[in-house]
Write a protein that holds these residues in place. Structure first.
Motif, mmCIF file in Angstrom:
data_model
loop_
_atom_site.group_PDB
_atom_site.id
_atom_site.type_symbol
_atom_site.label_atom_id
_atom_site.label_comp_id
_atom_site.label_asym_id
_atom_site.label_seq_id
_atom_site.Cartn_x
_atom_site.Cartn_y
_atom_site.Cartn_z
ATOM 1 N N VAL A 174 -2.560 7.662 -8.105
ATOM 2 C CA VAL A 174 -3.580 6.474 -8.129
ATOM 3 C C VAL A 174 -3.337 5.469 -9.329
ATOM 4 O O VAL A 174 -3.097 4.158 -9.043
ATOM 5 N N VAL A 176 -3.713 15.309 -0.338
ATOM 6 C CA VAL A 176 -5.127 14.663 -0.193
ATOM 7 C C VAL A 176 -6.094 16.000 -0.052
ATOM 8 O O VAL A 176 -7.344 16.091 -0.861
ATOM 9 N N CYS A 194 -9.087 5.952 -4.859
ATOM 10 C CA CYS A 194 -8.545 5.687 -3.842
ATOM 11 C C CYS A 194 -9.327 4.185 -3.066
ATOM 12 O O CYS A 194 -10.600 4.045 -3.111
ATOM 13 N N ASP A 195 -8.490 3.537 -2.386
ATOM 14 C CA ASP A 195 -8.990 2.170 -2.243
ATOM 15 C C ASP A 195 -9.507 2.331 -0.408
ATOM 16 O O ASP A 195 -10.409 1.790 -0.008
ATOM 17 N N LYS A 250 0.624 5.371 1.029
ATOM 18 C CA LYS A 250 -0.377 6.270 1.754
ATOM 19 C C LYS A 250 -0.144 7.719 1.380
ATOM 20 O O LYS A 250 1.013 8.186 1.401
ATOM 21 N N LEU A 270 -12.148 11.697 -3.840
ATOM 22 C CA LEU A 270 -10.987 10.703 -3.740
ATOM 23 C C LEU A 270 -11.699 9.397 -4.145
ATOM 24 O O LEU A 270 -10.828 8.406 -4.801
ATOM 25 N N VAL A 318 -3.342 13.524 -7.607
ATOM 26 C CA VAL A 318 -3.738 12.304 -6.998
ATOM 27 C C VAL A 318 -4.248 11.365 -7.934
ATOM 28 O O VAL A 318 -3.726 10.082 -7.641
ATOM 29 N N ALA A 374 -5.751 7.171 1.434
ATOM 30 C CA ALA A 374 -5.830 8.675 1.506
ATOM 31 C C ALA A 374 -5.720 8.876 2.737
ATOM 32 O O ALA A 374 -6.563 8.637 3.512
ATOM 33 N N ILE A 423 -4.019 2.082 -2.650
ATOM 34 C CA ILE A 423 -3.895 3.542 -2.225
ATOM 35 C C ILE A 423 -4.823 3.857 -0.910
ATOM 36 O O ILE A 423 -5.963 3.604 -0.909
ATOM 37 N N ARG A 432 0.821 -1.131 0.024
ATOM 38 C CA ARG A 432 -0.005 0.210 0.001
ATOM 39 C C ARG A 432 0.760 1.308 0.060
ATOM 40 O O ARG A 432 2.074 1.308 0.446
#
Ligand code: C2E
Ligand code: MG
Ligand code: MG
Ligand code: MG
Length: 285
Positions: free
Chosen positions: A221, A204, A250-251, A198, A245, A217, A233, A231, A196
């Motif tokens: 990603v 963000v 973003c995950d 961050k 996001l 961003v 955030a 990802i 991962r």
């Protein structure tokens, strides 16, 4: 006149420096005493998945229960701890608390799938790290380590690669913390094989107001996606940020919108009551 003023300034300057030196020395002594007295522990901040709105896990963040000043945040002591070589002992204290806390959550049927622990990047070239990890019990797949990007990731270093490989072999995920700030070493995405990434809150937070930040961003990603990296955030504070996001792909989200870092027993309550579901529900209306 000017000379006199200069001298006066330098006396003040020296006095300030001297106070600072005394304070640093005192802080250093207090950190070492605090380690002996088990004053370092962890708060936990939840992470929520974008798609299924579940608790993805928590980040363990060190706190110092200082005998005079109460609970202190890392900004007050991490730099000094690193300077005096005490950071490894602090990280070990956090690992110990995280391992115990996860056991307590399990005993109470509180499902916390993952705990992320911060480690100083310098520890990636520290041979004692693996032994320190083995002292604490975690079920496989629960623990991950967050490393802040640093210069050292940039230089091809066989030792770092070897330790990173050993960490992964122990079933521990590697995550890159604060991505996009500091020493941005994009090559660490290859060398460390992180699970991962961050994205730092500095990147963000402006996504709601600045289209260029949004594209930045979005591109991060995409890079993550293409390398199979999830990802996260960080520093998410508003539902507007969540909406954008989410659209950017973003995950996982982490930030004050969901909760500040909190003690382990409060996290248990949070995990069971799931107050974040209300946030997403309101978003639909
Ligand atoms: P980090 O790993 O990037 O942790 C996130 C920091 O951002 C935390 O501060 C957290 O409280 C804060 N934060 C989270 N959500 C929000 C938000 O929505 N808005 C804002 N403004 N802030 C948010 P904290 O706990 O003070 O930690 C600061 C840094 O100290 C961490 O940054 C990490 O680099 C370091 N640190 C924390 N615990 C440890 C540890 O056990 N070992 C080491 N080596 N470093 C640690
Ligand atoms: Mg972190
Ligand atoms: Mg971070
Ligand atoms: Mg940070």
């Amino acid at each position: 006149e000017a000379k006199k003023a200069g001298r006066a300034r330098s006396i003040i300057f020296n006095a300030t420096l001297k106070t600072a030196a005394i304070n640093t020395k005192r802080l250093a002594d207090e950190i070492l005493a605090g380690l002996e007295n088990d004053e370092f522990f962890a708060f936990y901040q939840p992470q929520i998945t974008a798609r299924s709105h579940q608790l993805a896990g928590v980040e363990a963040l060190v706190r110092w229960n200082h005998p005079e000043h109460g609970i202190l945040s890392p900004a007050a002591f991490i730099t000094t701890a690193e300077t005096i070589g005490a950071i490894a002992r602090i990280d070990s204290a956090v690992l110990k608390h995280a391992s115990r806390q996860h056991q307590i959550w399990r005993e109470n049927n509180v499902n916390v799938p993952r705990i992320a622990v911060n480690l100083s990047a310098q520890r990636l070239s520290d041979e004692t790290l693996i032994k320190a990890i083995q002292e604490h019990k975690f079920e496989p797949g629960v623990l991950s380590f967050e490393f802040v990007e640093s210069i050292s990731f940039d230089e091809p270093d066989a030792k770092i690669d070897e330790i990173a490989e050993q960490i992964r072999a122990m079933g521990i995920d590697i995550e890159i913390d604060d991505f996009g700030t500091g020493y941005a070493s994009i090559t660490s995405l290859l060398s460390l094989s992180p699970k991962r990434l961050k994205v730092d809150r500095q990147l963000v937070q402006p996504v709601t107001t600045d289209p260029r930040q949004r594209r930045l961003v979005g591109s991060i990603v995409e890079i993550g996606r293409s390398l199979g990296i999830e990802i996260i955030a960080e520093g998410v504070e508003t539902i507007e940020q969540v909406e954008i996001l989410e659209r950017l792909g973003c995950d996982i989200f982490q930030g004050y919108l969901f909760s500040k870092p909190m003690p382990g027993d409060q996290l248990a309550q949070f995990a069971q009551e799931k107050p974040w579901l209300r946030l997403f529900q309101d978003q639909l209306h």
